[in-house]
Each structure stands twice: as structure tokens, then as C-alpha cells.
Design an enzyme around this catalytic site. Structure first.
Site, PDB file in Angstrom:
ATOM      1  N   LYS A   1     -29.243 -35.463  -9.527  1.00 49.28           N
ATOM      2  CA  LYS A   1     -30.121 -35.104  -8.410  1.00 49.28           C
ATOM      3  C   LYS A   1     -30.349 -36.339  -7.552  1.00 49.28           C
ATOM      4  O   LYS A   1     -30.538 -37.446  -8.096  1.00 49.28           O
ATOM      5  CB  LYS A   1     -31.448 -34.558  -8.962  1.00 49.28           C
TER       6      LYS A   1
ATOM      7  N   SER B   1     -39.395 -27.350 -10.778  1.00 54.88           N
ATOM      8  CA  SER B   1     -38.137 -27.600 -10.064  1.00 54.88           C
ATOM      9  C   SER B   1     -36.884 -27.722 -10.910  1.00 54.88           C
ATOM     10  O   SER B   1     -35.790 -27.784 -10.355  1.00 54.88           O
ATOM     11  CB  SER B   1     -38.267 -28.853  -9.213  1.00 54.88           C
TER      12      SER B   1
ATOM     13  N   SER C   1     -36.960 -27.502  -6.596  1.00 60.00           N
ATOM     14  CA  SER C   1     -36.289 -28.385  -5.672  1.00 60.00           C
ATOM     15  C   SER C   1     -34.922 -28.868  -6.155  1.00 60.00           C
ATOM     16  O   SER C   1     -34.151 -29.371  -5.347  1.00 60.00           O
ATOM     17  CB  SER C   1     -37.171 -29.611  -5.385  1.00 60.00           C
TER      18      SER C   1
HETATM   19  N1  GLN Z   1     -42.094 -25.858  -5.855  1.00 60.16           N
HETATM   20  C1  GLN Z   1     -43.070 -26.824  -6.259  1.00 60.16           C
HETATM   21  C2  GLN Z   1     -43.459 -27.690  -5.095  1.00 60.16           C
HETATM   22  O1  GLN Z   1     -42.973 -27.469  -4.028  1.00 60.16           O
HETATM   23  C3  GLN Z   1     -42.548 -27.656  -7.393  1.00 60.16           C
HETATM   24  C4  GLN Z   1     -41.592 -28.702  -6.960  1.00 60.16           C
HETATM   25  C5  GLN Z   1     -41.111 -29.545  -8.076  1.00 60.16           C
HETATM   26  O2  GLN Z   1     -41.227 -29.199  -9.250  1.00 60.16           O
HETATM   27  N2  GLN Z   1     -40.598 -30.697  -7.707  1.00 60.16           N
HETATM   28  O3  GLN Z   1     -44.255 -28.587  -5.221  1.00 60.16           O
END
Ligand code: GLN
Length: 483
Positions: free
Chosen positions: A75, A174, A150
Site C-alpha cells: 500500500k 480499511s 482505503s
Molecule cells: N473508511 C474509514 C475512514 O474513512 C476507515 C479508513 C481506514 O481504515 N483507513 O476513516
């Protein structure tokens, strides 16, 4: 090209393939499919093949570890020396990292070549991968749909067999939510098990790196590489080294699975509910018992998270000021103007929204009303889990309320988007380990994810529970059409 990490490691050990050959195959697939999926921000075949050649040389001297030579994608939130490391943002679109994150060091030490850096929501803020400066990632099961976020690029590249595995990070879901939406297996460890050093910070008290792969067994092998104490992360836990594969083969007879009543109510789509029910039936066949548990405060988790995560983000992202690294606006009058324009131009809308919310909830006069209250909720949420784990070994439920939604469908409605993580966020607030594994398909052929939640340091148990399910089912072996 349907091999798991485990299968590839056997091919390499038996001399039936070299790391250079494997890496070439994956790079070829990336070249053929990435323009459709947009799963990678950066690929650099020369670098990958040099690392692969080094892995082959190491193996030739008899010094190979279990996964030496198996390629992996990372990532783009993990700093990797000499690689563009963007975090999905214009702000870092020119940032070549001068050092390796701890996680990257570990994969290098294991001899695993890097296939490239995967696309992601900007600064890991999102559930659909639509906030990336580099454009959305497409779901390999249906390219009109999102891969989740994400870690959407990581999930999509594993689902499309562009990489046998990838790293992800999970602040509120995410790793698990994109794993669910792309039909792969992903694990978020207990907070503190994987070092955050060199992992670009979003919300430091919630962020945790973890593996994304095809199977639970692969996740166990990868966690063996990733986990471990690192003095450079003050929240890294000093614990004895674990072998996360040690319990994979244990039978499940007598296992107590907790089913939170709050996870099976309104808001859960019919197909997902049905697939999860079928998974429960499968577990009963494997000898597990189920017990109903209550997580009454979990309904407050999204609200608490969207105070705490933006608060931490507003502080973490203050370092992006155009002075030290990353983007700087080309024209400015003075220092303040340079800061303002750099941040106005360098950050996307969702990141700005979070910085504004975070700054607000931390400001004098609102801190007690929002931030402190949210911290209190966080404690209540963690206490609920502690109660539940008195009567069960692992908690089971859906990972996400729906399967992959259409690109653009929730892009203008942040609250709808935030609710994609309704089942995952409480786990981060409590610091517990969680994972998602494929458990079926909806009427449109889109994958459905099953979530397992473990008690603190319950990774090996959770992986055992997931692996036994994967021995009895074949959902995790299915591939998107044309892949
Ligand atoms: N969807 C969540 C957010 O936008 C979690 C994102 C994540 O786990 N990095 O904060």
C-alpha cells in the site's frame, strides 16, 4: 496464476520456479490489467526484478526464509526507500522516500520483492478508493463498482491476481472492508502488534498495518513477517515472537462463537445476512457452538470514530506545510500565503473536511463536549467487547452492510460512505484484531465478506477459525470473470 503465497513458497523451495520468473509473471499481469483497474500508483519492474534476482541468489546459497522470493505489493502508505510514496495524495505526489517503514524492512529482510505501490484513498480516508489523487480503483468483479477503501488498490490487485498478496492498513476498516468487497482475506492485528514506523499516519491511536491475501493461511505466514517489536514506534508492543500458523490445523469442536445481536439488525442487506447465516451453519457443522452476545455501544462507534479520527488526523497532517517535503505551491507572497496555498492545493476535499472537523473538536470550548465524550464512548465500546469475550472465543458477523457499490454512488454523501464501516470501526476503537474472509456472493455475483473479531492477541485463534472454514468451503478460491 492462481497460486497462494503458500503454494508459491513451495514452488520456490522445490526449485520449480525462480523469483525472477514469478515476478515477471505478475509484472506482466500488472501491465495487462492495471490500466483498467488502476490498482497501482507505481510499478518499477527494474527494481522488482533486481530484488527478485537477489532473492534467487540468496536461495542458491541456502539462506532462504519461508517466503524468500515470493513477491508482494505494498500500500502506498508505507514509506519504501527509493520508491515514490504518495499516500494517494497530491501533497506527496513527488515524495520519494529516503527510508523504509519497519514493515518494508521486514519484507526486505524476508527476501520478498516489491511488485509496486498500490493505490488508496487519500491519506487512507475513505471506504471506496474514490478520494485518491490518482483516480479511483475499479473492482475486478465489476469495474463499474468500487473496490472498497482505503486499501482498495491492495484488495483489487490481489483479487485480480496482479499480486499474490499485499499490505494494507486499517484505521476503521480499511483492510477488512475492501477485502470483503473484493472477495479476498485480510487481517487487522491487535493494535501495537505491527509497527507504525514509516507508515504515514492518519489516526495514530487506531492505525494498524496488516496482510491482505487469498487465504487465512497466507495471512498467517505474512503476519509472521510483519509483526514484531520496533523501538521506533512508541506504541509497538514488546512481546515474545509468535508463530501465527501454529493453530491453523486445530479442530473447532467446542469453539464458542459470539454473535452480536446488533450486527444482524436493520441496515444489513438480505444477501449478506443470508451468506453470514450460512457461514454460521457451516461452523456449527465443524463443531462450534454459538452464543448471542451484546455490543450495545457499538451503534455509537461511527459517531465516536468521526470525532477521534479527524482529531488525530488534523494533528498528524499539520506536518504537510510545503516546507520539508512533498508538494509546494508554485507562487506565493509570503510564508503564510505559502502554507495556505500549499494546503489548499495539496489536499483533496475529504482530507480537508477531516482537518476542519478535527480542528473544531479539539478547539478550546469544544474539546470537552466532543473529544472527551468520544474518548468515553471508546472505553464503553471496548468494555462491551471485554464482556462478550467472557462467554465466547471469537466474535462473528458481517464485514460490511452491503456488497461493492457503484462508483460515484455514495461519493456526494459522506455519512452514507461512513456507514460502510459500521461493523468494522468498533474493533479499531477497542484495539482488537479482526479479519474478513469470503463467505459467498450476492445475486449480482459480487463477493460477501465474513468478519471475525478476536480478543487481544487472539490472531492465531482467529486465523485457526478462518482456516478451518476455508478448508470446508471454496469461496476464497473463486476469481472474477476473465481473471
Ligand atoms: N473508511 C474509514 C475512514 O474513512 C476507515 C479508513 C481506514 O481504515 N483507513 O476513516
Amino acid at each position: 496464476m492462481t497460486s497462494t503465497i503458500k503454494q508459491l513458497s513451495i514452488l520456490l523451495a522445490e526449485g520449480k520456479a525462480s523469483s525472477v520468473e514469478l515476478s515477471r509473471d505478475y509484472l506482466g499481469r500488472i501491465q495487462a490489467l492495471n490500466h483498467t483497474l488502476n490498482a497501482f500508483v507505481t510499478v518499477d519492474p527494474d527494481k522488482t526484478l533486481a530484488e527478485a534476482a537477489a532473492a534467487d541468489a540468496r536461495r542458491a546459497t541456502g539462506q532462504a526464509d519461508a517466503l524468500t522470493g515470493v513477491p508482494i505489493a505494498h500500500k502506498d502508505i508505507f514509506c519504501a526507500e527509493g520508491w515514490l510514496t504518495t499516500c494517494g495524495s497530491k501533497m506527496l505526489s513527488n515524495f520519494v522516500s529516503p527510508y523504509d517503514a519497519h514493515v518494508i524492512e521486514r519484507f526486505k529482510a524476508a527476501g520478498m520483492p516489491c511488485l509496486g505501490k498500490t493505490n488508496m484513498d487519500e491519506f487512507a480516508m475513505g471506504s471506496s478508493n474514490e478520494t485518491s489523487f490518482f483516480g479511483p480503483v475499479k473492482n475486478p468483479w465489476d469495474t463499474a463498482r468500487v473496490p472498497g477503501g482505503s486499501s482498495g488498490g491492495s484488495a483489487a490487485c490481489v483479487a485480480a491476481r496482479l499480486a499474490p498478496a499485499a499490505t494494507g492498513t486499517d484505521t476503521g476498516g480499511s483492510i477488512r472492508q475492501p477485502a470483503a468487497l473484493c472477495g479476498i482475506t485480510g487481517l487487522k492485528p491487535t493494535y501495537g502488534v505491527v509497527s507504525r514506523y514509516g507508515m504515514i499516519a492518519f489516526a495514530s491511536s487506531l492505525d494498524q498495518g496488516g496482510p491482505m491475501a487469498r487465504t487465512a493461511e497466507d495471512c498467517a505466514l505474512l503476519l509472521n513477517v510483519m509483526a514484531g517489536f520496533d523501538a521506533r514506534d512508541s506504541t509497538s508492543l514488546e512481546r515474545e515472537k509468535e508463530d501465527y500458523t501454529r493453530d491453523l490445523a486445530k479442530p473447532l469442536a467446542g469453539l464458542r462463537i459470539g454473535l452480536p445481536r446488533e450486527f444482524f439488525g436493520a441496515g444489513l442487506s438480505g444477501d449478506t445476512a443470508k451468506a453470514v447465516e450460512e457461514a454460521i451453519a457451516q461452523y456449527r457443522k465443524l463443531g462450534a457452538e454459538t452464543v448471542e452476545v451484546g455490543l450495545p455501544n457499538s451503534r455509537l462507534s461511527v459517531a465516536a470514530y468521526y470525532v477521534l479520527a479527524p482529531a488525530e488526523a488534523s494533528s498528524n497532517l499539520s506536518r504537510f506545510d510545503g516546507v520539508r517535503y512533498g508538494y509546494r505551491t508554485p507562487e506565493y507572497k509570503d510564508l503564510t500565503d505559502m502554507y495556505e496555498k500549499t494546503r489548499a492545493e495539496g489536499f483533496g476535499a475529504e482530507v480537508k473536511r477531516r482537518i476542519m472537523i478535527g480542528t473544531y473538536v479539539l478547539s478550546h470550548g469544544y474539546y470537552d463536549a466532543y473529544y472527551i465524550q468520544a474518548q468515553r464512548l471508546r472505553r464503553l465500546i471496548a468494555n462491551d467487547f471485554a464482556e462478550a469475550f467472557k462467554v465466547c472465543d471469537v466474535i462473528l458477523g458481517p464485514t460490511a452492510p452491503t456488497t461493492a457499490f457503484k462508483l460515484g454512488e455514495k461519493a456526494d454523501d459522506p455519512v452514507q460512505m461512513y456507514l460502510s464501516d459500521i461493523y468494522t470501526i468498533a474493533v479499531n476503537l477497542a484495539g482488537l484484531p479482526g479479519m474478513s474472509l469470503p463467505c459467498g456472493f450476492d445475486g449480482q455475483g459480487l463477493p460477501i465478506g465474513l468478519q471475525l473479531i478476536g480478543d487481544y492477541f487472539g490472531e492465531a485463534k482467529m486465523l485457526n477459525v478462518a482456516h478451518q472454514y476455508q478448508l470446508a468451503t471454496d469461496w476464497h478460491t473463486r476469481a472474477p470473470k476473465g481473471i
